[in-house]
Write a protein that holds these residues in place. Structure first.
Motif, PDB file in Angstrom:
ATOM      1  N   MET A   1       0.848  -1.187   0.000  1.00  0.00           N
ATOM      2  CA  MET A   1       0.000   0.000   0.000  1.00  0.00           C
ATOM      3  C   MET A   1       0.879   1.231   0.000  1.00  0.00           C
ATOM      4  SD  MET A   1      -3.163   1.310   0.289  1.00  0.00           S
ATOM      5  CE  MET A   1      -4.195   0.044   0.972  1.00  0.00           C
ATOM      6  N   THR A   2       0.790   2.089  -0.964  1.00  0.00           N
ATOM      7  CA  THR A   2       1.630   3.275  -1.059  1.00  0.00           C
ATOM      8  C   THR A   2       0.923   4.462  -0.460  1.00  0.00           C
ATOM      9  OG1 THR A   2       0.768   3.888  -3.227  1.00  0.00           O
ATOM     10  CG2 THR A   2       2.605   2.345  -3.177  1.00  0.00           C
ATOM     11  N   ALA A   3       1.698   5.516  -0.196  1.00  0.00           N
ATOM     12  CA  ALA A   3       1.136   6.723   0.417  1.00  0.00           C
ATOM     13  C   ALA A   3       0.190   7.435  -0.515  1.00  0.00           C
ATOM     14  CB  ALA A   3       2.271   7.653   0.842  1.00  0.00           C
ATOM     15  N   SER A   4       0.280   7.167  -1.823  1.00  0.00           N
ATOM     16  CA  SER A   4      -0.568   7.870  -2.784  1.00  0.00           C
ATOM     17  C   SER A   4      -1.972   7.278  -2.860  1.00  0.00           C
ATOM     18  CB  SER A   4       0.068   7.819  -4.178  1.00  0.00           C
ATOM     19  OG  SER A   4       0.188   6.473  -4.613  1.00  0.00           O
ATOM     20  N   GLN A   5      -2.186   6.123  -2.256  1.00  0.00           N
ATOM     21  CA  GLN A   5      -3.500   5.505  -2.333  1.00  0.00           C
ATOM     22  C   GLN A   5      -4.483   6.216  -1.403  1.00  0.00           C
ATOM     23  OE1 GLN A   5      -1.877   1.369  -1.890  1.00  0.00           O
ATOM     24  NE2 GLN A   5      -3.445   0.973  -3.426  1.00  0.00           N
ATOM     25  N   PRO A   6      -5.786   6.082  -1.653  1.00  0.00           N
ATOM     26  CA  PRO A   6      -6.787   6.838  -0.889  1.00  0.00           C
ATOM     27  C   PRO A   6      -6.686   6.586   0.603  1.00  0.00           C
ATOM     28  CG  PRO A   6      -7.770   5.801  -2.821  1.00  0.00           C
ATOM     29  CD  PRO A   6      -6.385   5.261  -2.700  1.00  0.00           C
ATOM     30  N   ARG A   7      -6.859   7.659   1.376  1.00  0.00           N
ATOM     31  CA  ARG A   7      -6.827   7.545   2.833  1.00  0.00           C
ATOM     32  C   ARG A   7      -8.221   7.562   3.426  1.00  0.00           C
ATOM     33  NH1 ARG A   7      -2.387  10.935   1.674  1.00  0.00           N
ATOM     34  NH2 ARG A   7      -0.396   9.949   2.168  1.00  0.00           N
ATOM     35  N   ARG A   8      -9.193   7.580   2.556  1.00  0.00           N
ATOM     36  CA  ARG A   8     -10.587   7.463   3.010  1.00  0.00           C
ATOM     37  C   ARG A   8     -11.244   6.341   2.221  1.00  0.00           C
ATOM     38  NH1 ARG A   8      -9.755  13.070   3.122  1.00  0.00           N
ATOM     39  NH2 ARG A   8     -10.106  13.982   5.182  1.00  0.00           N
ATOM     40  N   LEU A   9     -11.681   5.313   2.906  1.00  0.00           N
ATOM     41  CA  LEU A   9     -12.265   4.143   2.264  1.00  0.00           C
ATOM     42  C   LEU A   9     -13.710   3.972   2.716  1.00  0.00           C
ATOM     43  CD1 LEU A   9      -9.048   3.501   2.722  1.00  0.00           C
ATOM     44  CD2 LEU A   9      -9.701   1.211   2.005  1.00  0.00           C
ATOM     45  N   LEU A  10     -14.541   3.582   1.781  1.00  0.00           N
ATOM     46  CA  LEU A  10     -15.944   3.311   2.068  1.00  0.00           C
ATOM     47  C   LEU A  10     -16.245   1.849   1.752  1.00  0.00           C
ATOM     48  CD1 LEU A  10     -18.967   3.965   2.554  1.00  0.00           C
ATOM     49  CD2 LEU A  10     -19.056   4.843   0.214  1.00  0.00           C
ATOM     50  N   VAL A  11     -16.848   1.161   2.695  1.00  0.00           N
ATOM     51  CA  VAL A  11     -17.219  -0.240   2.501  1.00  0.00           C
ATOM     52  C   VAL A  11     -18.729  -0.367   2.691  1.00  0.00           C
ATOM     53  CG1 VAL A  11     -16.807  -2.629   3.175  1.00  0.00           C
ATOM     54  CG2 VAL A  11     -14.996  -0.920   3.468  1.00  0.00           C
ATOM     55  N   PRO A  12     -19.512  -0.517   1.601  1.00  0.00           N
ATOM     56  CA  PRO A  12     -20.946  -0.780   1.752  1.00  0.00           C
ATOM     57  C   PRO A  12     -21.145  -2.206   2.270  1.00  0.00           C
ATOM     58  CG  PRO A  12     -20.401   0.056  -0.458  1.00  0.00           C
ATOM     59  CD  PRO A  12     -19.127  -0.370   0.186  1.00  0.00           C
ATOM     60  N   LEU A  13     -21.926  -2.335   3.333  1.00  0.00           N
ATOM     61  CA  LEU A  13     -22.107  -3.634   3.967  1.00  0.00           C
ATOM     62  C   LEU A  13     -23.466  -4.236   3.638  1.00  0.00           C
ATOM     63  CD1 LEU A  13     -20.718  -2.950   7.566  1.00  0.00           C
ATOM     64  CD2 LEU A  13     -19.486  -3.852   5.588  1.00  0.00           C
ATOM     65  N   ASP A  14     -23.481  -5.543   3.479  1.00  0.00           N
ATOM     66  CA  ASP A  14     -24.707  -6.310   3.341  1.00  0.00           C
ATOM     67  C   ASP A  14     -24.491  -7.610   4.101  1.00  0.00           C
ATOM     68  OD1 ASP A  14     -27.238  -7.135   2.428  1.00  0.00           O
ATOM     69  OD2 ASP A  14     -26.349  -8.209   0.752  1.00  0.00           O
ATOM     70  N   ASP A  15     -25.572  -8.191   4.613  1.00  0.00           N
ATOM     71  CA  ASP A  15     -25.427  -9.398   5.430  1.00  0.00           C
ATOM     72  C   ASP A  15     -25.191 -10.605   4.532  1.00  0.00           C
ATOM     73  OD1 ASP A  15     -25.272 -11.003   7.587  1.00  0.00           O
ATOM     74  OD2 ASP A  15     -27.389 -10.896   8.149  1.00  0.00           O
ATOM     75  N   SER A  16     -24.020 -10.645   3.914  1.00  0.00           N
ATOM     76  CA  SER A  16     -23.683 -11.702   2.962  1.00  0.00           C
ATOM     77  C   SER A  16     -22.742 -12.705   3.608  1.00  0.00           C
ATOM     78  CB  SER A  16     -23.020 -11.095   1.723  1.00  0.00           C
ATOM     79  OG  SER A  16     -21.703 -10.658   2.042  1.00  0.00           O
TER      80      SER A  16
END
Length: 361
Positions: free
Chosen positions: A1-16
């Protein structure tokens, strides 16, 4: 993982079946970024609501969403261990409960709106993410998310082998519901002799034994079904009236010397979800002369309509509200019509000469 990668991540959750591993993957990525960077890193675990907060059954469904977030919070604590990075913030939220969500595009809109509000640059998708029903959503959702300037990553987690429908467990409510429906149907066709009650029970037992494991995509509620059946008894006369009126309208069109027809295929996005409501609405549309349900994808219906008038009736939403009344209650019927939700403005989806069916969305 490099420093240029996004520092804010979104994970949509579903009961899978893969949601736990997806959370673990996202936590690992966020933790690695946080430890390699001196800047603040944010991980957003979000449940996209499949129902509006004002819908009658929203309390239970939003309660399930909160329960999933509670489990996700425990998973995050387990994955981060006793020494989590101080520059890693984890947020747990429910989004989308303020809008109607019908198609992958609607879910994508909710996800992208949340991402924009929180300046998020990367969305991590669960490979089994499917909050809208039984139809696979991942691929069309990825396409819809590509509309915006966010990076979309599917978590590289192992998918378990899918079991066949016959292997699904049947519970007592499933057996009881299938048995009751089969028994009542048998008696409707009988002469009500003593032998009919015995043979009806035997037949219903056989039917429930064979079909209970595959009859429902979710557990039936023995408290909700009687109410739905009572409302269905009100709906049937309404549907018969609509069929009669449509018959008169189509008879006028057919007998008119100039045959004023204007056949087109239109896309109709209905505010219903679940196998039974979607099937009921699709069949009701087909039973009404002048309209025919060509295909259904989640809550998006491709409808062949014979005249502009029947299209107008369709987008006025009478059948949709009636079906919502049957399955969700009286309050759920008081919703904006499809036309008020912006549908029916472009009816040039096809014609009798060269019909052009909209792509599944």
């Amino acid at each position: 993982m490099t420093a240029s990668q996004p520092r804010r991540l979104l994970v949509p959750l579903d009961d899978s079946v893969t949601v736990r591993n997806t959370v673990a993957y996202a936590v690992e990525q966020a933790e690695t970024t946080a430890r390699d960077s001196q800047q603040q890193v944010a991980l957003h675990l979000v449940v996209v609501a499949s129902t509006r907060a004002v819908d009658p059954e929203a309390q239970a469904e939003l309660g399930d969403a909160k329960s999933l977030l509670d489990r996700a919070e425990v998973w995050v604590e387990e994955d981060l261990g006793a020494d989590p990075p101080t520059n890693l913030d984890v947020t747990f939220e429910i989004t989308g409960a303020d809008r109607y969500l019908f198609s992958p595009g609607d879910y994508a809109d909710a996800i992208l709106a949340y991402a924009a509000d929180n300046d998020i640059g990367q969305v991590v998708l669960d490979p089994e993410f499917n909050p809208g029903g039984t139809t696979p959503m991942l691929r069309p959702l990825e396409v819809e998310l590509a509309r915006d300037d966010v990076t979309v990553v599917t978590a590289p987690v192992e998918r378990p082998a899918r079991s066949t429908a016959l292997a699904r467990a049947a519970t007592l409510p499933k057996y009881g519901t299938v048995f009751g429906i089969s028994y009542l149907f048998y008696l409707l066709l009988s002469t009500y002799k003593p032998l009919d009650f015995l043979t009806g029970a035997i037949t219903a037992a056989i039917v429930s034994g064979l079909l209970a494991p595959i009859a429902f995509s979710r557990q039936p509620s023995l408290t909700r079904i009687p109410k739905q059946l009572a409302r269905l008894a009100i709906y049937v006369p309404y549907l018969i009236k609509e069929i009669a009126v449509a018959n008169v309208q189509i008879a006028y069109v057919v007998l008119h010397p100039s045959l004023p027809i204007d056949p087109k295929i239109v896309k109709f996005e209905a505010a219903v979800w679940g196998d039974a409501p979607v099937t009921t609405l699709a069949n009701s549309i087909t039973l009404t002369p002048g309209t025919l349900t060509v295909s259904v994808s989640e809550r998006a219906f491709d409808i062949h309509s014979l005249t502009a008038d029947v299209r107008g009736d369709l987008f006025e939403g009478g059948l949709e509200r009636a079906v919502r009344f049957v399955f969700y209650g009286r309050e759920a019927a008081a919703i904006p019509s499809p036309r008020e939700r912006g549908q029916g403005e472009d009816e040039d989806a096809g014609s009798s000469g060269d019909p052009e069916v909209p792509a599944d969305g």
